[in-house]
Design a protein around this motif. Structure first.
Motif, PDB file in Angstrom:
ATOM      1  N   UNK A   1      -9.576  17.064  -8.965  1.00  0.00           N
ATOM      2  CA  UNK A   1      -8.503  16.311  -8.299  1.00  0.00           C
ATOM      3  C   UNK A   1      -7.289  16.174  -9.194  1.00  0.00           C
ATOM      4  N   UNK A   2      -7.521  15.856 -10.476  1.00  0.00           N
ATOM      5  CA  UNK A   2      -6.401  15.679 -11.411  1.00  0.00           C
ATOM      6  C   UNK A   2      -5.672  17.010 -11.634  1.00  0.00           C
ATOM      7  N   UNK A   3      -6.440  18.082 -11.815  1.00  0.00           N
ATOM      8  CA  UNK A   3      -5.822  19.403 -12.022  1.00  0.00           C
ATOM      9  C   UNK A   3      -5.022  19.835 -10.784  1.00  0.00           C
ATOM     10  N   UNK A   4      -5.582  19.575  -9.596  1.00  0.00           N
ATOM     11  CA  UNK A   4      -4.866  19.967  -8.371  1.00  0.00           C
ATOM     12  C   UNK A   4      -3.550  19.188  -8.273  1.00  0.00           C
ATOM     13  N   UNK A   5      -3.617  17.866  -8.494  1.00  0.00           N
ATOM     14  CA  UNK A   5      -2.405  17.043  -8.384  1.00  0.00           C
ATOM     15  C   UNK A   5      -1.346  17.506  -9.381  1.00  0.00           C
ATOM     16  N   UNK A   6      -1.753  17.680 -10.645  1.00  0.00           N
ATOM     17  CA  UNK A   6      -0.769  18.082 -11.658  1.00  0.00           C
ATOM     18  C   UNK A   6      -0.320  19.524 -11.463  1.00  0.00           C
TER      19      UNK A   6
ATOM     20  N   UNK B   1     -13.380  14.521 -10.153  1.00  0.00           N
ATOM     21  CA  UNK B   1     -12.253  13.845 -10.787  1.00  0.00           C
ATOM     22  C   UNK B   1     -11.340  14.821 -11.494  1.00  0.00           C
ATOM     23  N   UNK B   2     -11.934  15.706 -12.307  1.00  0.00           N
ATOM     24  CA  UNK B   2     -11.115  16.676 -13.052  1.00  0.00           C
ATOM     25  C   UNK B   2     -10.401  17.624 -12.099  1.00  0.00           C
TER      26      UNK B   2
ATOM     27  N   UNK C   1       0.042  21.012  -8.517  1.00  0.00           N
ATOM     28  CA  UNK C   1       1.048  21.011  -7.445  1.00  0.00           C
ATOM     29  C   UNK C   1       2.390  20.518  -7.994  1.00  0.00           C
ATOM     30  N   UNK C   2       2.323  19.470  -8.825  1.00  0.00           N
ATOM     31  CA  UNK C   2       3.564  18.920  -9.401  1.00  0.00           C
ATOM     32  C   UNK C   2       4.235  19.971 -10.299  1.00  0.00           C
TER      33      UNK C   2
END
Lengths: 372, 48
Positions: free
Chosen positions: B21-26, B18-19, B28-29
């Motif tokens: 995934x969240x770090x990767x998404x943010x 979960x962490x 990339x943004x």
């Protein structure tokens, strides 16, 4: 007069307990001014639906089905996730991502502060089925609409206590966060000043930002695309500059209207026989645990970063990475001023706070990807 | 409702997933914003 006695004798102690809970929520809304737009309708609704034979909710009376307006609203707007998603358009239109766009590195704090969601899931899974545990964990997102959508999509049987916990804890952020932050930081750390240099952000960046977030979130967590999409659509309306009327309506009249209906509709699920169960207490406890660990996750991550950074960050801003916008950002700013009246953390804490809004939706979407 | 403490251990990998995934998404943004800021610098800027 017999009907009066009939109604009075049908009253149970559980219903009276719910009146007390409703009264406390109204007191918090009016006297303490904690999220009054949410807590007042929820509190009043809790009293309304816990009157004997309340016509506000659907029920069978003498074998005849009578439809209640709050149950109708629930079916029309929460059972299909419509109200929380519409509210997200308003929230998106309210969010100013400018300070975050000027300093995108602050996004990492939003990601770090989602720790509470995932640790709460592990804890909740000891007591509840996986879909319920994942839904309960999302309370920690400090984001009511996300919690509702995740619980709905995962078909959790605990939707009502999850909704109530999510919105009540959002209102209690000013009480929950400061002691956790003080416990985890020294006074010296809380006094760290962070310079703010205003930077320019182009209109193109402001317009493309919500579209990029929707695309990225859609690829990483397709299940969350409605959540992210509605939030970002609201922001695009605001930033495009050609829909000022729609933007004003979304962040004003529409958001207020949905909030009002949402609060009352949530209360329709607070009927004593559904609500007063040991499970509800455990869910409230797990929600609080999640809030505390979200706050702790953000603060500890900032402290970890400080071990490597030349220019230290104030670890308190990590706590603003929870989604409760804009309360959390304001609290961090006030705490900074309390330690040092020349320490202005507002722009940093607000930037982290809006990144928490995005991160909590992404985290909720990941929960859906894992368990849907 | 049951109580199974082993579930806590079994589900621990979700914290990492979960962490991450969240770090990767943010991440990339955030990277996209950095690039956008560089590319569109000076174009209709306003101060944030």
């Amino acid at each position: 007069m017999s009907f009066l006695y009939e109604n009075l004798f049908a009253l149970t102690w559980q219903q009276v307990t719910m009146w007390v809970i409703g009264g406390i929520l109204i007191w918090l809304a009016i006297v303490k001014e904690m999220e009054p737009s949410l807590l007042l309708p929820i509190g009043f609704g809790a009293i309304l639906v816990n009157l004997p034979f309340s016509g506000a909710v659907s029920q069978y009376i003498s074998g005849i089905f009578q439809e209640g307006p709050l149950s109708t609203l629930y079916d029309a707007g929460i059972a299909n996730e419509l109200f929380p998603l519409l509210l997200f358009i308003g929230i998106g239109a309210m969010c100013d991502f400018g300070p975050l766009l000027a300093n995108p590195a602050l996004m990492v704090f939003g990601a770090a502060a989602q720790f509470g969601i995932f640790i709460t899931f592990c804890l909740a899974s000891m007591f509840f089925a996986t879909n319920d545990a994942a839904s309960i964990a999302t309370i920690a997102a400090a984001d009511g609409p996300t919690a509702i959508v995740v619980a709905q999509k995962l078909h959790s049987i605990y939707l009502s206590p999850i909704m109530v916990a999510a919105y009540s804890y959002m209102a209690l952020v000013p009480i929950i966060q400061p002691p956790v932050i003080r416990f985890l930081t020294t006074r010296k750390e809380r006094m760290i000043r962070m310079d703010y240099e205003p930077k320019s952000v182009s209109k193109l960046t402001r317009i493309l930002f919500p579209i990029i977030i929707t695309l990225v979130s859609g690829f990483i967590s397709p299940a969350s695309v409605s959540l992210v999409g509605f939030l970002m659509f609201g922001n695009l309306i605001k930033e495009c500059g050609v829909l000022r009327g729609l933007s004003d309506t979304a962040q004003g009249a529409m958001a207020n209207m949905i909030t009002l209906i949402l609060g009352l509709t949530i209360a329709s699920q607070m009927q004593a026989e559904q609500f007063l169960k040991p499970d509800t207490l455990i869910i409230l406890g797990l929600g609080l645990f999640g809030f505390v660990f979200d706050t702790a996750g953000g603060v500890m991550f900032a402290k970890l970063l400080n071990l490597f950074l030349k220019k230290k960050v104030n670890p308190m801003i990590g706590a603003a990475g929870i989604s409760a916008f804009p309360m959390s950002g304001r609290i961090i700013h006030k705490m900074g001023l309390k330690e040092d009246n020349q320490n202005f953390l507002l722009m940093h804490s607000m930037a982290v706070n809006v990144s928490g809004q995005i991160a909590s939706v992404v985290a909720g979407g990941l929960m859906l990807s894992f368990f849907l | 409702m049951t109580f199974d403490p082993m579930k806590f251990v079994e589900n621990l990998p979700y914290i990492l997933k979960g962490e991450l995934g969240t770090f990767i998404a943010l991440g990339i943004i955030a990277l996209s914003v950095v690039i956008l800021n560089k590319v569109s610098h000076g174009d209709d800027d306003d101060v944030a």
